[in-house]
Design an enzyme around this catalytic site. Structure first.
Site, mmCIF file in Angstrom:
data_model
loop_
_atom_site.group_PDB
_atom_site.id
_atom_site.type_symbol
_atom_site.label_atom_id
_atom_site.label_comp_id
_atom_site.label_asym_id
_atom_site.label_seq_id
_atom_site.Cartn_x
_atom_site.Cartn_y
_atom_site.Cartn_z
ATOM 1 N N ARG A 46 0.842 -1.202 0.000
ATOM 2 C CA ARG A 46 0.000 0.000 0.000
ATOM 3 C C ARG A 46 0.875 1.249 0.000
ATOM 4 O O ARG A 46 2.087 1.184 0.202
ATOM 5 C CB ARG A 46 -0.957 -0.002 1.191
ATOM 6 N N GLY A 47 0.191 2.416 -0.171
ATOM 7 C CA GLY A 47 0.921 3.668 -0.322
ATOM 8 C C GLY A 47 1.119 3.873 -1.814
ATOM 9 O O GLY A 47 1.557 2.950 -2.529
ATOM 10 N N ALA A 48 0.782 5.079 -2.284
ATOM 11 C CA ALA A 48 0.700 5.303 -3.734
ATOM 12 C C ALA A 48 1.965 4.889 -4.515
ATOM 13 O O ALA A 48 1.875 4.101 -5.463
ATOM 14 C CB ALA A 48 0.320 6.754 -3.997
ATOM 15 N N ARG A 101 -7.589 -0.756 -7.037
ATOM 16 C CA ARG A 101 -7.771 0.436 -6.188
ATOM 17 C C ARG A 101 -7.789 1.656 -7.118
ATOM 18 O O ARG A 101 -6.835 1.880 -7.852
ATOM 19 C CB ARG A 101 -6.633 0.580 -5.164
ATOM 20 N N GLN A 221 -3.140 2.902 9.670
ATOM 21 C CA GLN A 221 -1.801 2.994 9.080
ATOM 22 C C GLN A 221 -0.871 3.845 9.954
ATOM 23 O O GLN A 221 0.332 3.595 10.021
ATOM 24 C CB GLN A 221 -1.868 3.609 7.677
ATOM 25 N N ASP A 262 -2.268 10.749 -2.823
ATOM 26 C CA ASP A 262 -2.590 9.652 -3.750
ATOM 27 C C ASP A 262 -2.908 10.151 -5.144
ATOM 28 O O ASP A 262 -2.784 9.409 -6.118
ATOM 29 C CB ASP A 262 -3.755 8.824 -3.211
ATOM 30 N N LYS A 273 -5.335 9.957 2.304
ATOM 31 C CA LYS A 273 -6.091 9.117 3.230
ATOM 32 C C LYS A 273 -7.205 9.886 3.922
ATOM 33 O O LYS A 273 -7.023 11.036 4.339
ATOM 34 C CB LYS A 273 -5.113 8.536 4.259
HETATM 35 O O1 MRU Z 1 -4.907 3.281 1.766
HETATM 36 P P1 MRU Z 1 -3.428 3.522 1.794
HETATM 37 O O2 MRU Z 1 -2.793 3.034 3.046
HETATM 38 O O3 MRU Z 1 -2.747 3.009 0.546
HETATM 39 O O4 MRU Z 1 -3.295 5.100 1.774
HETATM 40 C C1 MRU Z 1 -2.030 5.653 1.751
HETATM 41 C C2 MRU Z 1 -2.001 7.124 1.808
HETATM 42 O O5 MRU Z 1 -3.008 7.778 1.865
HETATM 43 C C3 MRU Z 1 -0.652 7.755 1.690
HETATM 44 O O6 MRU Z 1 -0.612 8.955 2.383
HETATM 45 C C4 MRU Z 1 -0.324 8.025 0.211
HETATM 46 O O7 MRU Z 1 -0.552 6.883 -0.550
HETATM 47 C C5 MRU Z 1 1.070 8.482 0.027
HETATM 48 S S1 MRU Z 1 2.266 7.224 0.372
HETATM 49 C C6 MRU Z 1 3.792 7.900 0.054
#
Ligand code: MRU
Length: 371
Positions: A46-48, A101, A221, A262, A273
């Protein structure tokens, strides 16, 4: 990068399963298309930026499994599967991955980028055989182009995080208090991370930061991942519930808010998020700068504003019962579970990318950065 890597044969991907953290540091090997899809969907990865790297790797594994024997590498008008068939398979697989996603644009960006690399290779081979009909580069060559591009995306991410970390650090002073939401650290990228990058780099350089980490309901998270990463990096981190952000700000404990992103729309509206926009509203109220940190691959100029960003809706059970010993709300209660929200560009002090610190008006600064 260790959290997402190929296995030795490059026919599978090894990831640190983020759903098990911080209790268990378990690496799992994934080989099948459905496993790749599920890993993204269930937030094992996870995380963009990390989703982008993983999707590119998944495309490379899929491409490798489609590569044909050497003997059919180049054929003219034969009945063997052509480059076009290979490309169709890869595009379909890419669309399948993208549907896991919808909000983080890095996923689509990475898939499109590896497909483009294969197309470039296909055209290169065609152009070096002028006048020959039905020239095929061969699946092996196209799979090779996809693999190289996937590795490049990963390498670039490491450099990108380093730049963002340095730019972000330049906005902070020794001893500052920083509030962050969700997790935008190494787990969500490659090294350092985006929003957490300056804090980790700062710790290496002896800055004495105090970080407040929102727990980030419903998937925690912040509680599970941000505190884990910052404690490992030797950063002073304090966990707070999401509804305590106003309290710590009102006490003068926060000098800046650092969050990831994201998808950034052309006007600077930013999806991150769920809960991030509330932090931005509070920061404005208390006069605290609110910074968004992310790579330019998160910018989507095809979205004119935040209203055009698709927001993922997740299973209500994540609110009602996940992480509880037993359900904490009446059975059958209606729940709304959007995974992201959009922060209005006028609440954002600056957007920190690998290209530099962008200031409003974002229509101009984002366009300039993407040139
Ligand atoms: O649902 P997630 O845990 O994938 O959401 C992640 C976030 O919102 C992060 O802040 C975003 O992806 C940036 S990660 C460098």
């Amino acid at each position: 990068m260790n959290n997402i890597r190929f296995n030795d044969k490059k026919d599978g991907i090894i990831i640190l399963d983020q759903t098990l953290l911080p209790g268990e540091e378990k690496y799992i090997e994934l080989k099948k298309p459905e496993e790749f899809f599920e890993a993204i969907k269930t937030l094992q990865v996870r995380g963009a930026p990390a989703i982008g790297i993983f999707a590119a790797f998944a495309m490379a594994v899929k491409a490798g499994s489609e590569a044909e024997p050497q003997s059919v590498r180049s054929c003219c008008g034969s009945s063997l599967k052509s480059d076009e068939t290979f490309m169709r398979t890869m595009i379909d697989f890419g669309e399948y991955l993208k549907s896991s996603r919808p909000t983080a644009v890095n996923l689509a960006w990475a898939v499109d980028r590896v497909i483009h690399a294969a197309r470039v290779e296909m055209h290169r081979v065609r152009q070096s055989n002028p006048g020959v009909l039905n020239v095929n580069a061969g699946h092996g060559a196209l799979a090779g182009a996809i693999m190289n591009e996937a590795l490049l995306i990963c390498e670039e991410d490491i450099r990108m995080c380093r730049n963002i970390s340095e730019f972000g650090l330049s906005l902070l002073k020794y001893g500052d208090g920083i509030l962050t939401h969700c997790n935008a650290g190494p787990l969500a990228t490659s090294e350092y991370g985006t929003a957490l990058g300056p804090l980790i780099l700062g710790a290496e350089k002896g800055y004495n930061f105090r970080v407040y980490s929102d727990e980030t309901r419903p998937l925690l998270q912040g509680a599970r991942l941000t505190t884990y990463e910052l404690m490992k990096a030797g950063v002073d981190v304090t966990l707070i519930c999401d509804n305590m952000a106003s309290y710590v700000m009102s006490k003068g404990l926060v000098n800046a808010c650092f969050v990831g992103c994201d998808r950034i729309a052309a006007n600077g509206d930013t999806a991150n998020k769920i809960g991030t926009s509330g932090v931005a509203v509070l920061a404005k109220h208390y006069g605290i700068p609110f910074y968004v940190l992310g790579p330019t691959s998160t910018v989507d100029l095809n979205c004119p504003s935040g209203a055009d960003i698709p927001i993922e809706e997740r299973n209500p059970e994540e609110i009602r019962e996940k992480f509880y010993e037993k359900p904490m709300a009446p059975e059958g209660v209606k729940c709304m579970n959007p995974a992201f929200d959009v922060t209005d560009n006028n609440l954002i002090t600056a957007i920190i990318t690998e290209k530099g610190i962008l200031r409003p008006p974002y229509e101009d600064s984002l366009k300039e950065a993407l040139k």
